[in-house]
Design a protein around this motif. Structure first.
Motif, PDB file in Angstrom:
ATOM      1  N   SER A 160     -11.949   9.994 -15.280  1.00 32.17           N
ATOM      2  CA  SER A 160     -11.742  11.371 -14.849  1.00 32.17           C
ATOM      3  C   SER A 160     -11.819  11.434 -13.319  1.00 32.17           C
ATOM      4  N   PRO A 161     -11.365  12.525 -12.707  1.00 33.94           N
ATOM      5  CA  PRO A 161     -11.522  12.668 -11.256  1.00 33.94           C
ATOM      6  C   PRO A 161     -12.973  12.516 -10.810  1.00 33.94           C
ATOM      7  N   THR A 162     -13.892  13.076 -11.593  1.00 33.87           N
ATOM      8  CA  THR A 162     -15.309  12.937 -11.235  1.00 33.87           C
ATOM      9  C   THR A 162     -15.721  11.472 -11.225  1.00 33.87           C
ATOM     10  N   GLU A 163     -15.303  10.733 -12.235  1.00 31.61           N
ATOM     11  CA  GLU A 163     -15.647   9.306 -12.303  1.00 31.61           C
ATOM     12  C   GLU A 163     -14.983   8.535 -11.170  1.00 31.61           C
ATOM     13  N   LEU A 164     -13.743   8.881 -10.833  1.00 37.86           N
ATOM     14  CA  LEU A 164     -13.072   8.216  -9.710  1.00 37.86           C
ATOM     15  C   LEU A 164     -13.807   8.506  -8.410  1.00 37.86           C
ATOM     16  N   GLY A 165     -14.302   9.736  -8.268  1.00 42.27           N
ATOM     17  CA  GLY A 165     -15.077  10.065  -7.080  1.00 42.27           C
ATOM     18  C   GLY A 165     -16.353   9.253  -6.993  1.00 42.27           C
ATOM     19  N   GLU A 166     -16.995   9.052  -8.133  1.00 44.93           N
ATOM     20  CA  GLU A 166     -18.220   8.248  -8.145  1.00 44.93           C
ATOM     21  C   GLU A 166     -17.947   6.797  -7.789  1.00 44.93           C
ATOM     22  N   LEU A 167     -16.719   6.335  -8.063  1.00 43.11           N
ATOM     23  CA  LEU A 167     -16.339   4.955  -7.745  1.00 43.11           C
ATOM     24  C   LEU A 167     -15.858   4.797  -6.306  1.00 43.11           C
ATOM     25  N   GLY A 168     -15.629   5.910  -5.615  1.00 38.94           N
ATOM     26  CA  GLY A 168     -15.250   5.799  -4.209  1.00 38.94           C
ATOM     27  C   GLY A 168     -14.065   6.630  -3.763  1.00 38.94           C
ATOM     28  N   ALA A 169     -13.429   7.359  -4.669  1.00 37.54           N
ATOM     29  CA  ALA A 169     -12.266   8.163  -4.277  1.00 37.54           C
ATOM     30  C   ALA A 169     -12.689   9.383  -3.470  1.00 37.54           C
ATOM     31  N   THR A 170     -11.998   9.601  -2.352  1.00 33.05           N
ATOM     32  CA  THR A 170     -12.186  10.821  -1.578  1.00 33.05           C
ATOM     33  C   THR A 170     -11.313  11.927  -2.140  1.00 33.05           C
TER      34      THR A 170
END
Length: 242
Positions: free
Chosen positions: A205-215
């Motif tokens: 999910s976008p939240t998970e991608l953010g936790e992995l480093g996505a701005t």
């Protein structure tokens, strides 16, 4: 703030798990829908616009693409960034002028042409010319195509990203990067990182991608393709009921 300043500010200070999510409208109607849903900015997908205009991905004439972007910008009050592929062979100054004429505040620029990666240093020099021509009027998202062109080594993406950031890119976009390498990319890239998200529920999910480093998270033509699929299903049902 101007719209480009607003757009830049949206990329700053993002907390892990809270990336900037940018949907990809392909025409004025879809842009209004996205803006009315509450998204603070939009990012057009070249493939989605190509499909809406009856072109294959990568074959949309430059004039048609800029005209489509202009229609989207006019339809909404939020900042719009435009995917203009690899610049259509335009000189940096002309590319910037045509982008600014559309009202777009940013652009996505690819580092491959017709499926072949460009020389990274030559591309960085070209990006530097784009930056010089644009000044602070455009937010430049430099797409890194190594993963989708068969180069799986994250180090190659990081090397290109470093060159592009040094050339003045505001953000880098290692499209196709596996979720598992995002922390490595995040640690090796200075500045915001754009990650491609999915809408089928199978990927992070976008939240998970953010936790992995996505701005920030964009979806390419995903939204347009889902809309087309829904339309196809409705048309099929209507045909069966005729």
């Amino acid at each position: 703030m101007s719209q480009v300043e607003t757009f830049r500010a949206l990329h700053r200070g993002r907390l892990p798990g809270d990336p900037l999510v940018l949907p990809g409208p392909w025409d004025a109607v879809s842009a209004r829908v996205c803006a009315e849903a509450g998204f603070p900015a939009l990012a057009t997908p070249s493939a989605g616009i190509a499909a809406s205009l009856g072109h294959e991905d990568g074959s949309t004439p430059a004039g048609a693409m800029f005209a489509a972007v202009a229609r989207i910008v006019r339809a909404v009050d939020v900042p719009v960034s435009a995917d203009v592929e690899d610049g259509y062979g335009l000189a940096p100054r002309e590319l910037v002028e045509r982008l600014l004429e559309t009202g777009a505040v940013g652009c996505n620029l690819e580092d491959s042409h017709q499926g072949v990666l460009k020389d990274p240093r030559e591309h960085a020099d070209w990006l530097a010319e784009v930056r010089a021509a644009a000044g602070d009027q455009l937010f430049v998202n430099a797409r890194v195509d190594t993963f989708i062109r068969g180069e799986a080594d994250p180090g190659r993406a990081i090397e290109r990203a470093a060159l592009y950031v040094a050339a003045g890119a505001d953000c880098v976009y290692p499209i196709g990067a596996p979720a598992g390498v995002l922390p490595l990319l995040r640690s090796g890239v200075q500045g915001p990182v754009n990650v491609h998200g999915t809408l089928d529920g199978k990927g992070p999910s976008p939240t998970e991608l953010g936790e992995l480093g996505a701005t920030r998270v964009t979806f390419g033509p995903g939204l347009q393709r889902r809309a087309a699929l829904a339309l196809r299903r409705t048309a099929d049902e209507l045909y069966r009921r005729r």
